[in-house]
Motif scaffolding. Structure first.
Motif, mmCIF file in Angstrom:
data_model
loop_
_atom_site.group_PDB
_atom_site.id
_atom_site.type_symbol
_atom_site.label_atom_id
_atom_site.label_comp_id
_atom_site.label_asym_id
_atom_site.label_seq_id
_atom_site.Cartn_x
_atom_site.Cartn_y
_atom_site.Cartn_z
ATOM 1 N N LYS A 18 -65.395 -146.762 -37.633
ATOM 2 C CA LYS A 18 -66.382 -145.926 -37.222
ATOM 3 C C LYS A 18 -66.902 -145.811 -35.798
ATOM 4 C CE LYS A 18 -70.688 -144.186 -38.756
ATOM 5 N NZ LYS A 18 -71.565 -143.822 -37.634
ATOM 6 N N LYS A 19 -66.693 -147.135 -35.271
ATOM 7 C CA LYS A 19 -67.073 -147.073 -33.707
ATOM 8 C C LYS A 19 -66.227 -146.320 -32.822
ATOM 9 C CE LYS A 19 -69.938 -151.238 -33.978
ATOM 10 N NZ LYS A 19 -69.946 -152.740 -33.571
ATOM 11 N N LYS A 20 -64.883 -146.500 -33.306
ATOM 12 C CA LYS A 20 -63.703 -146.106 -32.351
ATOM 13 C C LYS A 20 -63.561 -144.463 -32.595
ATOM 14 C CE LYS A 20 -61.080 -150.207 -32.764
ATOM 15 N NZ LYS A 20 -59.852 -150.780 -33.257
ATOM 16 N N GLU A 21 -64.223 -144.104 -33.932
ATOM 17 C CA GLU A 21 -64.014 -142.519 -34.228
ATOM 18 C C GLU A 21 -65.130 -141.734 -33.777
ATOM 19 O OE1 GLU A 21 -62.153 -142.190 -37.893
ATOM 20 O OE2 GLU A 21 -60.211 -143.213 -37.430
ATOM 21 N N ASP A 22 -66.375 -142.341 -33.601
ATOM 22 C CA ASP A 22 -67.620 -141.513 -33.031
ATOM 23 C C ASP A 22 -67.577 -140.581 -32.053
ATOM 24 O OD1 ASP A 22 -68.937 -142.538 -35.216
ATOM 25 O OD2 ASP A 22 -70.042 -143.825 -34.343
ATOM 26 N N PHE A 23 -66.731 -139.331 -32.530
ATOM 27 C CA PHE A 23 -66.970 -138.227 -31.182
ATOM 28 C C PHE A 23 -67.072 -137.106 -32.134
ATOM 29 C CE2 PHE A 23 -62.578 -139.043 -33.292
ATOM 30 C CZ PHE A 23 -62.213 -137.516 -33.709
ATOM 31 N N ILE A 24 -67.429 -135.964 -31.465
ATOM 32 C CA ILE A 24 -67.387 -134.366 -32.182
ATOM 33 C C ILE A 24 -66.437 -133.868 -31.172
ATOM 34 C CG2 ILE A 24 -69.863 -134.820 -32.542
ATOM 35 C CD1 ILE A 24 -70.644 -133.203 -30.057
ATOM 36 N N MET A 25 -65.985 -132.703 -32.037
ATOM 37 C CA MET A 25 -65.123 -131.734 -31.408
ATOM 38 C C MET A 25 -65.894 -130.339 -31.377
ATOM 39 S SD MET A 25 -62.293 -133.229 -30.866
ATOM 40 C CE MET A 25 -61.098 -131.601 -30.817
ATOM 41 N N PHE A 26 -65.656 -129.564 -30.400
ATOM 42 C CA PHE A 26 -66.517 -128.239 -30.249
ATOM 43 C C PHE A 26 -65.670 -127.503 -29.213
ATOM 44 C CE2 PHE A 26 -68.248 -131.111 -27.376
ATOM 45 C CZ PHE A 26 -68.148 -130.382 -26.229
ATOM 46 N N LYS A 27 -66.138 -126.014 -29.229
ATOM 47 C CA LYS A 27 -65.309 -125.007 -28.377
ATOM 48 C C LYS A 27 -66.320 -124.509 -27.277
ATOM 49 C CE LYS A 27 -62.690 -121.964 -30.026
ATOM 50 N NZ LYS A 27 -62.100 -120.673 -30.911
ATOM 51 N N SER A 28 -65.903 -124.774 -26.215
ATOM 52 C CA SER A 28 -66.728 -124.287 -25.016
ATOM 53 C C SER A 28 -65.734 -123.585 -24.085
ATOM 54 C CB SER A 28 -67.409 -125.737 -24.218
ATOM 55 O OG SER A 28 -68.102 -125.040 -23.162
ATOM 56 N N ASN A 29 -66.372 -122.121 -23.714
ATOM 57 C CA ASN A 29 -65.342 -121.488 -22.768
ATOM 58 C C ASN A 29 -63.929 -121.489 -23.407
ATOM 59 O OD1 ASN A 29 -67.428 -121.269 -20.943
ATOM 60 N ND2 ASN A 29 -66.863 -123.037 -19.845
ATOM 61 N N TYR A 30 -63.854 -121.003 -24.663
ATOM 62 C CA TYR A 30 -62.525 -120.844 -25.237
ATOM 63 C C TYR A 30 -61.753 -122.021 -25.459
ATOM 64 C CZ TYR A 30 -64.541 -116.114 -24.444
ATOM 65 O OH TYR A 30 -65.383 -115.054 -24.498
ATOM 66 N N VAL A 31 -62.191 -123.029 -25.225
ATOM 67 C CA VAL A 31 -61.234 -124.418 -25.108
ATOM 68 C C VAL A 31 -61.868 -125.647 -26.119
ATOM 69 C CG1 VAL A 31 -60.218 -126.510 -23.715
ATOM 70 C CG2 VAL A 31 -60.630 -123.934 -23.100
ATOM 71 N N MET A 32 -61.057 -126.128 -26.892
ATOM 72 C CA MET A 32 -61.677 -127.209 -27.855
ATOM 73 C C MET A 32 -61.846 -128.462 -26.900
ATOM 74 S SD MET A 32 -62.184 -126.280 -30.524
ATOM 75 C CE MET A 32 -62.609 -127.719 -31.547
ATOM 76 N N HIS A 33 -63.166 -128.947 -27.092
ATOM 77 C CA HIS A 33 -63.195 -130.263 -26.322
ATOM 78 C C HIS A 33 -63.687 -131.383 -27.597
ATOM 79 C CE1 HIS A 33 -63.563 -128.291 -22.487
ATOM 80 N NE2 HIS A 33 -64.153 -127.286 -23.151
ATOM 81 N N LYS A 34 -63.122 -132.830 -27.072
ATOM 82 C CA LYS A 34 -63.592 -133.786 -28.013
ATOM 83 C C LYS A 34 -64.315 -134.653 -26.742
ATOM 84 C CE LYS A 34 -61.353 -137.944 -29.693
ATOM 85 N NZ LYS A 34 -60.155 -138.731 -30.016
ATOM 86 N N VAL A 35 -65.690 -134.976 -27.467
ATOM 87 C CA VAL A 35 -66.515 -135.896 -26.558
ATOM 88 C C VAL A 35 -67.139 -137.167 -27.258
ATOM 89 C CG1 VAL A 35 -68.787 -135.992 -25.392
ATOM 90 C CG2 VAL A 35 -67.165 -133.875 -24.928
ATOM 91 N N PHE A 36 -66.901 -138.067 -27.038
ATOM 92 C CA PHE A 36 -67.462 -139.455 -27.723
ATOM 93 C C PHE A 36 -69.159 -139.273 -27.431
ATOM 94 C CE2 PHE A 36 -63.246 -140.688 -26.858
ATOM 95 C CZ PHE A 36 -62.734 -141.111 -28.141
ATOM 96 N N LEU A 37 -69.668 -140.156 -28.531
ATOM 97 C CA LEU A 37 -71.065 -139.864 -28.860
ATOM 98 C C LEU A 37 -71.657 -140.757 -27.868
ATOM 99 C CD1 LEU A 37 -71.730 -140.302 -32.648
ATOM 100 C CD2 LEU A 37 -71.624 -138.229 -31.405
ATOM 101 N N ASN A 38 -71.135 -141.942 -27.447
ATOM 102 C CA ASN A 38 -71.794 -142.771 -26.267
ATOM 103 C C ASN A 38 -71.856 -141.906 -24.881
ATOM 104 O OD1 ASN A 38 -72.459 -144.884 -27.898
ATOM 105 N ND2 ASN A 38 -70.436 -146.022 -27.646
ATOM 106 N N ASP A 39 -71.236 -140.924 -24.803
ATOM 107 C CA ASP A 39 -71.011 -140.229 -23.530
ATOM 108 C C ASP A 39 -71.997 -139.176 -23.482
ATOM 109 O OD1 ASP A 39 -68.987 -141.942 -22.675
ATOM 110 O OD2 ASP A 39 -67.377 -140.330 -23.241
ATOM 111 N N ILE A 40 -72.651 -138.774 -24.576
ATOM 112 C CA ILE A 40 -73.491 -137.532 -24.717
ATOM 113 C C ILE A 40 -74.908 -138.051 -24.448
ATOM 114 C CG2 ILE A 40 -74.708 -135.973 -26.142
ATOM 115 C CD1 ILE A 40 -72.440 -136.017 -27.977
ATOM 116 N N LEU A 41 -75.492 -137.541 -23.061
ATOM 117 C CA LEU A 41 -76.798 -138.042 -22.726
ATOM 118 C C LEU A 41 -78.106 -137.182 -23.582
ATOM 119 C CD1 LEU A 41 -76.319 -137.982 -18.965
ATOM 120 C CD2 LEU A 41 -76.014 -139.753 -20.483
#
Length: 236
Positions: free
Chosen positions: A128-151
């Motif tokens: 779970k720690k390794k896979e804690d991320f979210i996927m979303f679309k921004s400016n027509y591009v899919m992005h993957k961001v890890f939870l720990n990086d979200i301020l």
């Protein structure tokens, strides 16, 4: 169920044979080897990682407690022994179970099952720690961001801004929808326009929340109750 790897260690041959017989009766067990000499077991364990060691305590040259303490990594451990005086020490070493000989198969199997369940739990947490991320679309591009990086996440009418240390992402989505979609990830709303991860809150005061990143965000009056369970010091 994934098999749990085991080594058996006992200076008495009949005890080792019993461990072999019992392990052979458990489908999810992979008994890698057995040792009558604990020093040979130590040499093996220093070269090969195993999930569980089942060991006697009172053995010549190197007892079971010393053997466990000498290992750089800590496999799960079940003491299988005639001794009862090491029970407190076993507790201090986080030993999974303390089996006092003679041990019937049902008691042995329950101890191994307890070790297997604990191993699976730890593996699930690590995954779970390794896979804690979210996927979303921004400016027509899919992005993957890890939870720990979200301020933090800021709501702007029909949009939200997801803020990381290196970049801001503008996403066409209402804040309420974002919160609903990711409520299982422990985001907490601190203001009508801001949500943060609970783990990133350093402290909070009357009107503001201090993050572990050093940033300060506004705290809405109606959202203070959500923070009362956090053991944080006041900053105002």
């Amino acid at each position: 169920m994934e098999k749990i790897t085991i080594v058996g260690i006992d200076d008495e041959y009949p005890a080792l044979e019993l461990i072999k017989q019992y392990c052979n009766r458990i489908s999810y067990v992979n008994l890698l080897d057995t040792f009558q000499k604990p020093e040979e077991a130590l040499e093996y364990l220093q070269k090969h990682r195993v999930d569980l060691m089942i060991t006697d305590i009172n053995m010549p040259y190197l007892n079971g407690v010393e053997l466990l303490q000498k290992l750089e990594y800590k496999p799960l451990c079940i003491f299988f022994t005639l001794e009862t005086r090491y029970a407190v020490k076993a507790f201090e070493l986080d030993v999974v179970h303390y089996l006092v000989k003679p041990v019937d198969f049902e008691t042995f199997a329950k101890a191994v099952k307890k070790a297997s369940d604990l191993l699976q739990f730890r593996q699930a947490i690590d995954k779970k720690k390794k896979e804690d991320f979210i996927m979303f679309k921004s400016n027509y591009v899919m992005h993957k961001v890890f939870l720990n990086d979200i301020l933090w996440v800021e709501g702007l009418s029909e949009y939200i801004v997801l803020v990381t240390a290196l970049k801001k992402y503008v996403i066409l989505e209402r804040m309420s929808n974002f919160v609903k979609n990711y409520e299982s990830l422990d985001f907490i709303r601190i203001h009508k326009s801001f949500i943060v991860l609970r783990a990133h809150i350093q402290s909070f005061g009357t009107n503001s929340v201090q993050l572990t990143s050093g940033h300060s965000l506004p705290l809405g009056r109606t959202y203070k109750n959500a923070l009362k369970g956090l053991s944080k010091k006041l900053i105002d």
